[in-house]
Design a protein around this motif. Structure first.
Motif, PDB file in Angstrom:
ATOM      1  N   SER A   6     -33.297 -52.757 -66.479  1.00 32.38           N
ATOM      2  CA  SER A   6     -31.930 -52.459 -66.956  1.00 32.38           C
ATOM      3  C   SER A   6     -31.917 -52.445 -68.478  1.00 32.38           C
ATOM      4  O   SER A   6     -31.143 -53.152 -69.142  1.00 32.38           O
ATOM      5  N   GLY A   7     -32.818 -51.613 -69.030  1.00 33.95           N
ATOM      6  CA  GLY A   7     -33.003 -51.598 -70.477  1.00 33.95           C
ATOM      7  C   GLY A   7     -32.106 -50.654 -71.227  1.00 33.95           C
ATOM      8  O   GLY A   7     -32.206 -50.566 -72.451  1.00 33.95           O
ATOM      9  N   SER A   8     -31.228 -49.906 -70.522  1.00 35.99           N
ATOM     10  CA  SER A   8     -30.372 -48.950 -71.232  1.00 35.99           C
ATOM     11  C   SER A   8     -29.423 -49.653 -72.197  1.00 35.99           C
ATOM     12  O   SER A   8     -29.227 -49.209 -73.338  1.00 35.99           O
TER      13      SER A   8
ATOM     14  N   MET B 202     -34.690 -46.489 -65.798  1.00 33.05           N
ATOM     15  CA  MET B 202     -33.844 -47.140 -66.809  1.00 33.05           C
ATOM     16  C   MET B 202     -34.410 -48.473 -67.277  1.00 33.05           C
ATOM     17  O   MET B 202     -33.681 -49.297 -67.830  1.00 33.05           O
ATOM     18  N   SER B 203     -35.711 -48.674 -67.093  1.00 30.18           N
ATOM     19  CA  SER B 203     -36.356 -49.863 -67.666  1.00 30.18           C
ATOM     20  C   SER B 203     -36.877 -49.510 -69.056  1.00 30.18           C
ATOM     21  O   SER B 203     -37.237 -48.360 -69.328  1.00 30.18           O
ATOM     22  N   LEU B 204     -36.918 -50.505 -69.915  1.00 30.03           N
ATOM     23  CA  LEU B 204     -37.359 -50.311 -71.294  1.00 30.03           C
ATOM     24  C   LEU B 204     -38.804 -50.754 -71.422  1.00 30.03           C
ATOM     25  O   LEU B 204     -39.143 -51.908 -71.136  1.00 30.03           O
TER      26      LEU B 204
ATOM     27  N   ILE C 228     -45.084 -50.373 -83.953  1.00 28.25           N
ATOM     28  CA  ILE C 228     -44.570 -50.092 -82.618  1.00 28.25           C
ATOM     29  C   ILE C 228     -45.283 -48.850 -82.105  1.00 28.25           C
ATOM     30  O   ILE C 228     -45.076 -47.731 -82.608  1.00 28.25           O
ATOM     31  N   SER C 229     -46.149 -49.043 -81.120  1.00 29.16           N
ATOM     32  CA  SER C 229     -46.873 -47.914 -80.547  1.00 29.16           C
ATOM     33  C   SER C 229     -46.013 -47.133 -79.576  1.00 29.16           C
ATOM     34  O   SER C 229     -46.122 -45.898 -79.488  1.00 29.16           O
ATOM     35  N   ASP C 230     -45.138 -47.808 -78.866  1.00 34.72           N
ATOM     36  CA  ASP C 230     -44.306 -47.119 -77.877  1.00 34.72           C
ATOM     37  C   ASP C 230     -43.049 -47.939 -77.634  1.00 34.72           C
ATOM     38  O   ASP C 230     -43.105 -49.170 -77.519  1.00 34.72           O
ATOM     39  N   LEU C 231     -41.910 -47.247 -77.554  1.00 30.13           N
ATOM     40  CA  LEU C 231     -40.634 -47.876 -77.222  1.00 30.13           C
ATOM     41  C   LEU C 231     -39.753 -46.800 -76.606  1.00 30.13           C
ATOM     42  O   LEU C 231     -39.226 -45.925 -77.305  1.00 30.13           O
ATOM     43  N   ARG C 232     -39.589 -46.871 -75.264  1.00 30.74           N
ATOM     44  CA  ARG C 232     -38.884 -45.785 -74.579  1.00 30.74           C
ATOM     45  C   ARG C 232     -38.226 -46.294 -73.310  1.00 30.74           C
ATOM     46  O   ARG C 232     -38.566 -47.366 -72.800  1.00 30.74           O
TER      47      ARG C 232
END
Length: 252
Positions: A181-183, A115-117, A106-110
Motif C-alpha cells: 500500500s505504497g501509493s 501498488m506496493s512501493l 537511490i538506484s530504484d524507487l517506484r
C-alpha cells in the motif's frame, strides 16, 4: 436476807486458777529439765552443685547467620567486580564506535502494479573505532535500514569483519525493500521532495565482540541512529545530504 443465806440458796461458782505457763524458749534453742539452755544445732548446709544447661540452637538464629554470610559474600563480590571494572576502564579507556553516512544513492524507487512501493538504496558508511587498545569484531547479523517517518523503506546486511585499533573502515551497503500500500507513501514523498528537504532515518544494528588484548569478551550490540535530511529522491542520482545527526549506544 443475809449474804451467807444467799450463798446457800444460790451458790457462787469460783473460777479455777489458770494452769502454770512454761517459759518461752527462743526459736532455735532449747532448755534442759533443770532450765539450762541446750547448745544450738544448726541444720546441715546443702551444697548445691551448679549444673550446666545446654540449649539447642534455634532455627531462626541459624537462618540469620546464613543470611548475614550470604549478604557479606555478595557485597564482597560486588566490590571485587566494581574494582575490576574500574581498573579495566582506567587501563583501556573504552569509547563507543561511531559511524558516518558518506554518500546515498537511490538506484530504484517506484510503484509496482500491485501498488506496493519498491526501493533500492546504496549507502556508503564509514565505521570508526577510536580506541587505542580495543579491537572490534563485527559479527554476523548486522543490519542497516532506512526509514521515512515510521515506515521502513529498505534494509541491508553489514559484512562480518575485524576492526583494529584506531581504524576507519568504509562499508558499501546495498539496501532493498518493498512496502505494501505504497501509493499514499509515494505521494507523501513527492510532496516532501518539492520542499527540497526530505527527512530520512538511518538505523544501525550491529552485534560486536570486544577484544581486550588477547581476550575476546562476550558479544554486545551497537545501536545507532542517524537523522538525515536529503534534497531529492531522484533515481540514479547522487543525493545531497544536507544535515546529519547520529547517536550511538551499546546494549548487552
Amino acid at each position: 436476807m443475809a449474804d451467807h443465806q444467799r450463798q446457800r440458796i444460790h451458790p457462787v461458782q469460783v473460777e479455777a486458777p489458770p494452769p502454770p505457763t512454761t517459759p518461752l524458749v527462743p526459736r532455735g534453742s532449747s532448755r534442759s529439765e533443770k532450765g539450762t539452755p541446750l547448745p544450738l544445732h544448726h541444720p546441715p548446709r546443702l551444697h548445691v552443685i551448679p549444673t550446666t544447661t545446654y540449649s539447642t540452637p534455634r532455627k531462626g538464629s541459624c537462618f540469620c547467620k546464613c543470611l548475614c554470610w550470604t549478604i557479606t559474600l555478595l557485597v564482597l563480590l560486588l566490590i571485587i567486580l566494581a574494582a575490576t571494572v574500574g581498573i579495566l576502564y582506567l587501563v583501556f579507556k573504552p569509547k563507543l564506535p561511531n559511524y558516518s553516512v558518506d554518500t546515498l544513492r537511490i538506484s530504484d524507487l517506484r510503484l509496482n502494479f500491485d501498488m506496493s512501493l519498491y526501493a533500492k538504496f546504496d549507502v556508503k558508511v564509514t565505521a570508526n573505532n577510536p580506541n587505542k587498545k580495543i579491537g572490534i569484531y563485527y559479527e554476523k547479523g548486522g543490519r542497516l535500514s532506512v526509514w521515512y517517518t515510521n515506515t521502513m523503506l529498505c534494509e541491508g546486511s553489514l559484512s562480518k569483519f575485524y576492526q583494529g585499533h584506531q581504524n576507519k573502515t568504509e562499508l558499501n551497503v546495498s539496501l532493498t525493500g518493498q512496502v505494501q500500500s505504497g501509493s499514499t507513501l509515494m505521494t507523501a514523498l513527492q510532496q516532501q521532495q518539492q520542499t527540497g528537504r526530505i527527512p530520512l532515518d538511518l538505523k544501525v544494528h550491529a552485534p560486536v565482540a570486544i577484544k581486550l588484548g588477547r581476550l575476546k569478551l562476550k558479544k554486545v550490540r551497537v545501536l545507532g541512529e542517524c537523522m538525515l535530511v536529503v534534497d531529492s529522491l531522484s533515481s540514479n542520482n547522487l543525493i545531497s545530504i544536507k544535515a546529519s545527526n547520529c547517536k550511538f549506544r551499546m546494549k548487552l
